[in-house]
Design an enzyme around this catalytic site. Structure first.
Site, mmCIF file in Angstrom:
data_model
loop_
_atom_site.group_PDB
_atom_site.id
_atom_site.type_symbol
_atom_site.label_atom_id
_atom_site.label_comp_id
_atom_site.label_asym_id
_atom_site.label_seq_id
_atom_site.Cartn_x
_atom_site.Cartn_y
_atom_site.Cartn_z
ATOM 1 C CG LEU A 78 56.027 36.319 36.552
ATOM 2 C CD1 LEU A 78 56.097 37.661 37.279
ATOM 3 C CD2 LEU A 78 57.428 35.886 36.142
ATOM 4 C CG ASP A 103 45.936 30.464 41.768
ATOM 5 O OD1 ASP A 103 46.854 31.106 41.237
ATOM 6 O OD2 ASP A 103 44.730 30.773 41.648
ATOM 7 C CG ASP A 148 42.161 34.418 51.532
ATOM 8 O OD1 ASP A 148 43.074 35.075 50.982
ATOM 9 O OD2 ASP A 148 41.114 34.951 51.956
ATOM 10 C CB ILE A 149 48.038 34.373 50.462
ATOM 11 C CG1 ILE A 149 47.534 35.394 49.439
ATOM 12 C CG2 ILE A 149 48.445 33.070 49.801
ATOM 13 C CD1 ILE A 149 48.627 35.965 48.558
ATOM 14 C CG ASN A 207 54.011 34.883 41.705
ATOM 15 O OD1 ASN A 207 54.655 35.580 40.930
ATOM 16 N ND2 ASN A 207 52.837 34.336 41.364
ATOM 17 C CE1 TYR A 245 51.496 45.195 41.410
ATOM 18 C CE2 TYR A 245 52.973 46.823 40.447
ATOM 19 C CZ TYR A 245 52.622 45.501 40.667
ATOM 20 O OH TYR A 245 53.395 44.501 40.140
ATOM 21 C CE LYS A 263 54.049 43.701 43.522
ATOM 22 N NZ LYS A 263 54.183 42.284 43.947
ATOM 23 C CB THR A 277 52.052 38.061 34.137
ATOM 24 O OG1 THR A 277 51.703 39.449 34.341
ATOM 25 C CG2 THR A 277 53.527 37.863 34.444
#
Length: 294
Positions: A18, A37, A63-64, A90, A161, A165, A195
């Site tokens: 995505l 990324d 690194d997010i 994302n 997860y 979310k 994905t």
């Protein structure tokens, strides 16, 4: 002319799936894109494809999940393209297990990438936009988060997860309520598309396979990216605090938790009386969507 001409957009996890689709569609609509990324080679392939098509993009490998390092994404956007208009959060991973078998590491990894990852870059971007607003400069900024049907209604084998979310959906509501004063909108998408995470499951890979006959590719990630591009554009300035679901050619709004009319005794309920009140509430409620996998 594209709907994102002149916009500078960060997309995290944009080396594939995505994220790569979002980056390419945004660039095709005129945006300058920071392709974030941790896999440099994957990010570079996306940038190369964008540049080959006449678009503008650069690689970023910050690194997010690291608050300090994630600031470099915002700094790079400003240094390279003289500004920042949107952050598309994302990036994501899976660590699927039934709750009884889940480890602390499974839980922490998901929370770091999904929930903390949504905080880090957005925090630095908001600081930049707030400073711009306080300096009297016009701000027309966007935060676009990625939640999931798992977070909206639960999903068997994905409690970590789903919880992350769900947290992202709630975070979006708070951001929208708090940041509008600075010219910032916040919305979330709940995408359904092909994905790397979905094709890792054999049954899903088969169901979501690209058709061979040239017909509409229902599960193509680009179907979702059209919504993302519009949300990143100036045209979406009046829309904030919404969770959009996107699948194939369908876009819908996910309705959040709502309080029912309730049952009011006008006095304290005695413990033995609560059962009858709950029975009445359950008889009157509109049933929620079922948890995935049930």
């Amino acid at each position: 002319m594209g709907i994102c001409d002149g916009r500078v957009v960060v997309v995290t996890g944009a080396g594939g799936g995505l994220g790569a689709a979002h980056a390419k569609v945004l660039a095709a609509e005129g945006a300058s894109v920071i392709v974030n990324d941790i896999n440099r080679e994957a990010a570079q392939r996306v940038v190369d494809a964008i540049v080959a098509g006449g678009g503008k993009a650069v690689v970023n490998t910050s690194d997010i999940t690291n608050y300090g390092d994630s600031e470099n994404v915002v700094k790079q956007a400003i240094a390279t393209f003289a500004g920042l208009h949107a952050v598309v959060n994302n990036a994501g991973i899976n660590r699927d297990r039934m709750f009884a078998s889940m480890t602390e590491a499974d839980w922490d990894a998901i929370m770091a990438v999904h929930l903390k990852g949504h905080f880090c870059i957005s925090s630095h971007a908001v600081h930049y936009w707030r400073d711009e607003a306080k300096a009297g400069r016009a701000v027309d900024a966007r935060i676009i988060n990625t939640t999931s049907g798992a977070g909206l209604q639960g999903s068997i084998g994905q409690s970590n997860y789903a919880a992350a979310k769900a947290g992202i959906a709630a975070l979006t509501l708070n951001q929208a309520a708090e940041l509008g004063r600075y010219g910032i909108t916040a919305n979330a998408i709940a995408p359904a598309a092909r994905t790397g995470m979905t094709t890792a499951v054999e049954s899903m890979a088969t169901r979501m396979a690209k058709p061979d006959d040239g017909s509409f590719d229902y599960w193509a990630p680009e179907n979702v990216s059209s919504l993302v591009a519009w949300l990143a554009a100036s045209a979406s300035a009046a829309v904030t605090g919404r969770v959009f679901e996107a699948e194939g050619g369908k876009i819908s709004i996910a309705d959040g938790w709502r309080s029912t009319a309730g049952v009011d005794k006008g006095d304290r309920w005695q413990p033995a009386e609560v059962g009858a009140a709950v029975k009445q509430l359950l008889e009157q409620e509109v049933p929620a969507q079922k948890v995935y996998g049930t």
